[in-house]
Design an enzyme around this catalytic site. Structure first.
Site, mmCIF file in Angstrom:
data_model
loop_
_atom_site.group_PDB
_atom_site.id
_atom_site.type_symbol
_atom_site.label_atom_id
_atom_site.label_comp_id
_atom_site.label_asym_id
_atom_site.label_seq_id
_atom_site.Cartn_x
_atom_site.Cartn_y
_atom_site.Cartn_z
ATOM 1 N N GLU A 4 96.684 6.733 97.986
ATOM 2 C CA GLU A 4 96.901 7.222 96.624
ATOM 3 C C GLU A 4 96.819 6.141 95.551
ATOM 4 O O GLU A 4 97.819 5.808 94.919
ATOM 5 C CB GLU A 4 98.269 7.907 96.507
ATOM 6 C CG GLU A 4 98.429 9.105 97.395
ATOM 7 C CD GLU A 4 99.671 9.934 97.049
ATOM 8 O OE1 GLU A 4 100.496 9.468 96.264
ATOM 9 O OE2 GLU A 4 99.780 11.049 97.568
ATOM 10 N N GLU A 54 98.175 14.158 103.713
ATOM 11 C CA GLU A 54 99.587 14.513 103.491
ATOM 12 C C GLU A 54 99.655 15.917 102.913
ATOM 13 O O GLU A 54 98.834 16.301 102.083
ATOM 14 C CB GLU A 54 100.277 13.570 102.485
ATOM 15 C CG GLU A 54 100.578 12.198 103.018
ATOM 16 C CD GLU A 54 101.252 11.285 101.998
ATOM 17 O OE1 GLU A 54 101.939 11.803 101.079
ATOM 18 O OE2 GLU A 54 101.076 10.061 102.107
#
Ligand code: PNW
Length: 495
Positions: free
Chosen positions: A210, A401
């Protein structure tokens, strides 16, 4: 269970019911164990996920390992940040966290009991290069050696992330962390070293977890904060954005140069998910345009090798400084793309203006899980991979995720009946199944998280795990959602 036993059991429950409804509650999630029958009554109507679909769970180093001073580990920006008064909601830190560094064998057994085929974990850069660069710590990779052997002995395939936010503090002090071009360069050296040492056993590597979250929340002016907690000007922030994606690209090249042939590499990005508010052809097209533009500083430049016109026009004089060579590096070909998907960031409709899309504002009472950013929108798990495949022709996608924060409360016996997490997962997985059924090439899904852990600035109080963790005793207890996920995996379908 024999029919007579069932009847007796029911009679017992009926009798107990007279004493109060609580007697009707199941006593243990183990009662929700997989049944013997291969088929659910409704299984004809619900086709499963593709054969060989890679079910997994995910964690990250700082959030679970603890042992922050052991075996020569250097300090990271998260050690500093978590020890800064007022930064972590419950005043906790991750000095001990889940003590996974010492309990990894037990944790691999938790995975084994779930039946997962794969595990996504991260490697702590400050264990390997305590000062960020220079001579590697001779003991730096020993823990990961042990972890890999344990996973493989249990037939669980390791997926390693190289950077899950724990930047060596020294690099922050020396040159402002990701503000400097020296950090992506140092990251590439570290990536090459790890690839050379571990790709005999790790076949899939994620570069950075991320970029968009650690950059925007760590260096930007946001209400949610991550380390190092700076609030930079737009000009400096754009440069940090650029250095993050440059770090990704340099790492891809370093892994190719130093890893064994056949090592696969890609990002694990927090894609900005744009969902058509109403599924008309016009809105679907608008959501595609929005996806490309709103990921402009991250996935778009990684996959296209250029900043979009709108991105550069918006940045104006604050645009990052970069060379044509940088753009080539940033878009070094990847083998797959991992995306973390929790929420629809935007619901989109078409518009006749220059952008071609408009964002629909969220109403004030829009449902959230237990994080102020975690909006519930199960369709995100259809549209995020669908748009990724459609726009950039990505052929191998992992959901790196997905999961839900809950203020879980164990009952008197210590059991968590997290029907809310099951509600979240069941609905999101239904939309993932829609995607795979239409041929969107999602190869695997890593549920966040195997167990409760240090949830960044929320500390230990906000829980994402399939297992409840008692941080005093370090006891792990499966929640009802663990039984749910085990059943999903066993049947390769939504249950
Ligand atoms: C991700 N947001 O973080 C991280 O990769 C995990 O380490 C983390 O524990 C998990 O999601 C749950 O939070 C995010 O504000 C943090 O949009 C914040 C945001 C998104 C993802």
């Amino acid at each position: 269970m024999s029919p007579s036993h069932t009847r007796r059991h029911f009679a017992k429950l009926a009798a107990q019911a007279a004493l109060g409804i609580s007697a009707l509650l199941i006593e243990n999630p183990a009662q929700a164990r997989p049944t013997k029958s291969k088929r659910l009554p409704s299984s004809k109507a619900s086709p499963g996920f593709p054969k060989g679909f890679l079910w997994g769970t995910a964690t990250s180093a700082y959030q679970i390992e603890g042992a922050v001073k052991e075996d020569g580990r250097g300090q990271s920006i998260w050690d500093t940040y978590a020890h800064t008064p007022g930064k972590i909601k419950d005043n906790s830190n991750a000095d001990r966290a889940n003590d996974h560094y010492h309990r990894y064998k037990e944790d691999v057994q938790l995975m084994k009991a779930l039946g997962v085929k794969s595990y996504r974990f991260s490697i702590a850069w400050p264990r390997v290069f305590p000062q960020g660069t220079g001579t590697p710590n001779p003991k730096g990779l020993d823990f990961y050696d042990r972890l890999l052997d344990e996973l493989l002995a249990n037939s669980i395939e390791p997926f390693a992330t190289l950077y899950h936010w724990d930047l060596p503090q020294e690099l922050q002090d020396r040159h402002g962390g990701w503000e400097s071009r020296d950090t992506p360069k140092a990251f590439a050296d570290y990536a090459g070293y790890v690839a050379q040492r571990l790709t005999d056993r790790v076949k899939h590597i994620f570069t950075i977890n991320e970029c968009s979250a650690f950059v925007e929340l760590g260096y930007g002016n946001n209400s949610i904060e991550l380390a190092p907690g700076l609030k930079l000007s737009q000009r400096r922030l754009n440069q940090v954005r650029h250095h993050a994606v440059l770090g990704h690209g340099l790492a891809v090249q370093a892994i190719r140069a130093s890893g064994r042939a056949g090592t696969k590499v890609g990002p694990a990005e927090n894609i900005t998910t744009c969902v058509p508010a109403i599924e008309t052809p016009e809105n679907i097209r608008a959501a595609e345009i929005a996806t490309r533009e709103l990921n402009g500083g991250y996935l778009t430049v990684m996959l296209e090798g250029k900043y979009t016109d709108a991105f550069l026009a918006y940045a104006g004089a604050d645009a990052p400084k970069y060379t044509a060579e940088d753009l080539k590096v940033i878009s070094a070909p990847v083998d797959f793309v991992g995306i973390n998907v929790y929420s629809p960031q935007h619901y989109v409709v078409s518009a006749d203006d220059t952008h071609g899309f408009a964002l629909v504002p969220f109403p004030p009472s829009y449902p959230l899980m237990n994080s102020n950013w975690l909006k519930v929108g199960p369709e995100a798990l259809y549209w995020a991979p669908r748009n990724l495949a459609k726009i950039w022709n990505v052929k191998e996608i992992y959901i790196t995720e997905n999961g839900a924060s809950i203020a879980d409360v164990p009952d008197a016996k210590g059991i968590v009946y997290d029907l809310d997490r099951i509600m979240y997962l069941r609905n999101y997985l239904t939309h993932l199944l829609r995607a795979t059924s239409e041929g969107v090439p999602v190869r695997g899904y890593f549920l966040w998280s195997l167990m409760d852990n240090f949830e960044w600035s929320d500390g230990l109080a906000n829980r994402f795990g399939l297992h409840w963790v008692d941080y005093d005793t370090q006891r792990r207890t499966p929640k009802l959602s663990a039984s749910f996920y085990r059943e999903v995996i066993a049947r390769n379908s939504v249950v």
